[in-house]
Design a protein around this motif. Sequence first.
Motif, PDB file in Angstrom:
ATOM      1  N   SER A  82      -0.164   6.614  -3.410  1.00 13.24           N
ATOM      2  CA  SER A  82      -1.589   6.797  -3.135  1.00 13.24           C
ATOM      3  C   SER A  82      -2.356   5.645  -3.760  1.00 13.24           C
ATOM      4  O   SER A  82      -1.822   4.884  -4.578  1.00 13.24           O
ATOM      5  CB  SER A  82      -2.088   8.124  -3.724  1.00 13.24           C
ATOM      6  OG  SER A  82      -2.003   8.089  -5.149  1.00 13.24           O
ATOM      7  N   ALA A  83      -3.620   5.531  -3.380  1.00 10.84           N
ATOM      8  CA  ALA A  83      -4.473   4.503  -3.979  1.00 10.84           C
ATOM      9  C   ALA A  83      -4.646   4.745  -5.469  1.00 10.84           C
ATOM     10  O   ALA A  83      -4.681   3.800  -6.269  1.00 10.84           O
ATOM     11  CB  ALA A  83      -5.827   4.469  -3.275  1.00 10.84           C
TER      12      ALA A  83
ATOM     13  N   TRP B 229       0.820  -1.209   0.000  1.00  9.76           N
ATOM     14  CA  TRP B 229       0.000   0.000   0.000  1.00  9.76           C
ATOM     15  C   TRP B 229       0.860   1.268   0.000  1.00  9.76           C
ATOM     16  O   TRP B 229       0.430   2.323  -0.471  1.00  9.76           O
ATOM     17  CB  TRP B 229      -0.927   0.018   1.224  1.00  9.76           C
ATOM     18  CG  TRP B 229      -0.198   0.123   2.520  1.00  9.76           C
ATOM     19  CD1 TRP B 229       0.250  -0.903   3.294  1.00  9.76           C
ATOM     20  CD2 TRP B 229       0.201   1.318   3.193  1.00  9.76           C
ATOM     21  NE1 TRP B 229       0.901  -0.433   4.414  1.00  9.76           N
ATOM     22  CE2 TRP B 229       0.891   0.932   4.377  1.00  9.76           C
ATOM     23  CE3 TRP B 229       0.054   2.681   2.915  1.00  9.76           C
ATOM     24  CZ2 TRP B 229       1.415   1.852   5.265  1.00  9.76           C
ATOM     25  CZ3 TRP B 229       0.582   3.602   3.807  1.00  9.76           C
ATOM     26  CH2 TRP B 229       1.250   3.198   4.968  1.00  9.76           C
TER      27      TRP B 229
ATOM     28  N   SER C   5      -3.594  -5.533   0.126  1.00  8.66           N
ATOM     29  CA  SER C   5      -2.844  -4.667   1.026  1.00  8.66           C
ATOM     30  C   SER C   5      -3.641  -3.416   1.384  1.00  8.66           C
ATOM     31  O   SER C   5      -3.711  -3.020   2.556  1.00  8.66           O
ATOM     32  CB  SER C   5      -1.510  -4.281   0.371  1.00  8.66           C
ATOM     33  OG  SER C   5      -0.779  -3.410   1.201  1.00  8.66           O
ATOM     34  N   PHE C   6      -4.243  -2.786   0.390  1.00  5.68           N
ATOM     35  CA  PHE C   6      -5.057  -1.590   0.663  1.00  5.68           C
ATOM     36  C   PHE C   6      -6.277  -1.944   1.513  1.00  5.68           C
ATOM     37  O   PHE C   6      -6.661  -1.178   2.407  1.00  5.68           O
ATOM     38  CB  PHE C   6      -5.488  -0.931  -0.649  1.00  5.68           C
ATOM     39  CG  PHE C   6      -4.470   0.011  -1.221  1.00  5.68           C
ATOM     40  CD1 PHE C   6      -4.394   1.319  -0.772  1.00  5.68           C
ATOM     41  CD2 PHE C   6      -3.579  -0.419  -2.183  1.00  5.68           C
ATOM     42  CE1 PHE C   6      -3.449   2.199  -1.296  1.00  5.68           C
ATOM     43  CE2 PHE C   6      -2.631   0.448  -2.716  1.00  5.68           C
ATOM     44  CZ  PHE C   6      -2.560   1.760  -2.265  1.00  5.68           C
ATOM     45  N   HIS C   7      -6.872  -3.105   1.243  1.00  5.97           N
ATOM     46  CA  HIS C   7      -8.039  -3.519   2.019  1.00  5.97           C
ATOM     47  C   HIS C   7      -7.667  -3.722   3.487  1.00  5.97           C
ATOM     48  O   HIS C   7      -8.386  -3.258   4.395  1.00  5.97           O
ATOM     49  CB  HIS C   7      -8.606  -4.813   1.429  1.00  5.97           C
ATOM     50  CG  HIS C   7      -9.721  -5.405   2.233  1.00  5.97           C
ATOM     51  ND1 HIS C   7     -11.024  -4.915   2.178  1.00  5.97           N
ATOM     52  CD2 HIS C   7      -9.745  -6.446   3.120  1.00  5.97           C
ATOM     53  CE1 HIS C   7     -11.789  -5.623   2.985  1.00  5.97           C
ATOM     54  NE2 HIS C   7     -11.041  -6.551   3.569  1.00  5.97           N
TER      55      HIS C   7
ATOM     56  N   ARG D 123      -5.146  -2.436   5.119  1.00 10.70           N
ATOM     57  CA  ARG D 123      -4.805  -1.163   5.763  1.00 10.70           C
ATOM     58  C   ARG D 123      -6.064  -0.379   6.118  1.00 10.70           C
ATOM     59  O   ARG D 123      -6.160   0.222   7.183  1.00 10.70           O
ATOM     60  CB  ARG D 123      -3.917  -0.329   4.841  1.00 10.70           C
ATOM     61  CG  ARG D 123      -3.520   1.013   5.456  1.00 10.70           C
ATOM     62  CD  ARG D 123      -2.475   1.721   4.621  1.00 10.70           C
ATOM     63  NE  ARG D 123      -2.068   2.958   5.271  1.00 10.70           N
ATOM     64  CZ  ARG D 123      -2.507   4.164   4.945  1.00 10.70           C
ATOM     65  NH1 ARG D 123      -3.395   4.312   3.961  1.00 10.70           N
ATOM     66  NH2 ARG D 123      -2.081   5.237   5.589  1.00 10.70           N
ATOM     67  N   ARG D 124      -7.031  -0.397   5.207  1.00 15.97           N
ATOM     68  CA  ARG D 124      -8.270   0.338   5.464  1.00 15.97           C
ATOM     69  C   ARG D 124      -8.985  -0.190   6.693  1.00 15.97           C
ATOM     70  O   ARG D 124      -9.654   0.566   7.412  1.00 15.97           O
ATOM     71  CB  ARG D 124      -9.187   0.232   4.232  1.00 15.97           C
ATOM     72  CG  ARG D 124     -10.407   1.144   4.278  1.00 15.97           C
ATOM     73  CD  ARG D 124     -11.184   1.086   2.973  1.00 15.97           C
ATOM     74  NE  ARG D 124     -10.372   1.501   1.842  1.00 15.97           N
ATOM     75  CZ  ARG D 124     -10.012   0.708   0.832  1.00 15.97           C
ATOM     76  NH1 ARG D 124     -10.367  -0.564   0.833  1.00 15.97           N
ATOM     77  NH2 ARG D 124      -9.279   1.158  -0.159  1.00 15.97           N
ATOM     78  N   HIS D 125      -8.818  -1.468   6.970  1.00 15.80           N
ATOM     79  CA  HIS D 125      -9.485  -2.081   8.115  1.00 15.80           C
ATOM     80  C   HIS D 125      -8.541  -2.260   9.312  1.00 15.80           C
ATOM     81  O   HIS D 125      -8.850  -3.017  10.242  1.00 15.80           O
ATOM     82  CB  HIS D 125     -10.087  -3.435   7.703  1.00 15.80           C
ATOM     83  CG  HIS D 125     -11.243  -3.303   6.769  1.00 15.80           C
ATOM     84  ND1 HIS D 125     -11.100  -3.173   5.390  1.00 15.80           N
ATOM     85  CD2 HIS D 125     -12.584  -3.248   7.002  1.00 15.80           C
ATOM     86  CE1 HIS D 125     -12.291  -3.074   4.822  1.00 15.80           C
ATOM     87  NE2 HIS D 125     -13.207  -3.117   5.776  1.00 15.80           N
ATOM     88  N   HIS D 126      -7.381  -1.589   9.257  1.00 13.72           N
ATOM     89  CA  HIS D 126      -6.424  -1.563  10.378  1.00 13.72           C
ATOM     90  C   HIS D 126      -6.009  -2.975  10.800  1.00 13.72           C
ATOM     91  O   HIS D 126      -5.946  -3.293  11.990  1.00 13.72           O
ATOM     92  CB  HIS D 126      -7.035  -0.818  11.578  1.00 13.72           C
ATOM     93  CG  HIS D 126      -7.547   0.541  11.234  1.00 13.72           C
ATOM     94  ND1 HIS D 126      -6.721   1.611  10.957  1.00 13.72           N
ATOM     95  CD2 HIS D 126      -8.821   1.003  11.081  1.00 13.72           C
ATOM     96  CE1 HIS D 126      -7.452   2.673  10.675  1.00 13.72           C
ATOM     97  NE2 HIS D 126      -8.736   2.338  10.736  1.00 13.72           N
ATOM     98  N   ARG D 127      -5.704  -3.809   9.828  1.00 15.45           N
ATOM     99  CA  ARG D 127      -5.354  -5.198  10.110  1.00 15.45           C
ATOM    100  C   ARG D 127      -3.902  -5.508   9.778  1.00 15.45           C
ATOM    101  O   ARG D 127      -3.488  -6.669   9.782  1.00 15.45           O
ATOM    102  CB  ARG D 127      -6.274  -6.137   9.322  1.00 15.45           C
ATOM    103  CG  ARG D 127      -7.724  -6.126   9.797  1.00 15.45           C
ATOM    104  CD  ARG D 127      -8.643  -6.817   8.797  1.00 15.45           C
ATOM    105  NE  ARG D 127      -8.132  -8.130   8.399  1.00 15.45           N
ATOM    106  CZ  ARG D 127      -8.566  -8.782   7.308  1.00 15.45           C
ATOM    107  NH1 ARG D 127      -9.473  -8.224   6.520  1.00 15.45           N
ATOM    108  NH2 ARG D 127      -8.057  -9.972   7.005  1.00 15.45           N
TER     109      ARG D 127
END
Length: 362
Positions: free
Chosen positions: A273-274, A268, A346-348, A350-354
């Motif tokens: 950036s995304a 990520w 990876s982005f998913h 990170r978005r869910h703080h995992r």
Amino acid sequence: MIAWSVLAPLLVLTAHTVVNALLLRRPRRDVSTAERVAVLLPLRNEAGRVTPCLRSLLAQRGVPDMTIHVLDDASTDDTAAVVRALAAEPGGERARLLSGTPPEQGWLGKPNACRQLADDAGDADVLVFVDADVVLEPDAIAGAVTLLREAGVTLLSPYPKIVGAGRLVQPLLQWSWLTFLPMRGMERSARPSLAAAGGQWLVLDRAGYRRAGGHAAVRADVLEDIGLARAVKRSGGRIALADGSRLATCHMYASWPELANGYGKSLWASFGSAAGAAAVVGLLLLLYAVPVLFLVSPWPAVALVAYLLGVTGRLVSAAATGGRAVPDAFAHPVSVILFAWLVARSFHMRRHHRLTWRGRPV
């Protein structure tokens, strides 16, 4: 016209891969150096694989003035005990074991460990950072330090031969910088954005490392290796990549779940950036995966040539960096699709703080 618009960028990129492969720097074998060298090995829960790494460091030749600094970064396994046992063996007295302090607010674990090691390096001229999954040939450090000086750079990143799990994905690391990064241009350019490095094995002029701010300059960087290369450039230094496959192997991941988690913690952060990630991944899929879908179409010959150009780039990369060419290179479209999935994952996460690594949140 359609055929040329599809094939032209692939022809250019494949030709660029060939040029970079021909220009790729390689450390010389069986050389010696009078430099004062500090080898720095950060460890966290590495009891199961530190032994071959440390044994290879203790076996180095051609570097008479070399010290080995090992930091146990609050391991919860027997890492420290393994290191002590190796240091107690004949010839192991060069290894110095440190107990690390936990990272302060704003610091990630690896930059914090590397900073402590650099601070312990005494009056060394050259700092050599090595990860626990790297095993060096006996002349590796002498060769890399010699190349650092011959190339006139501040930071040298000799990329090891990657072994272990992930044959479809791991070779994309070397292929990506051979295909998309102008190697000599990167060395000459002062632009920090034009930088690459692999943290498994880094060789730095110590004075240049200090000018760049050391690991304090990248204290919160998930990709601290690339961050350090950019910091070196910002401070007026130069960087270079090299093929270290004849001198080092790196067993990064033992299984696919371990690889997915390893890539997940950092991908990520690789694109800025995304939107940047979406653009890069979209381009890779368009160039190297989509053409296969058109093998059954009005333009099968164009699709076949596009596929073979991608395979050719992988074959060149494998030959230049000690990778496995057949049959891996012929699955290049699959490799690109898997890489796209890893980026999205990876982005998913990170978005869910995992995101975690070695038991610490990222």
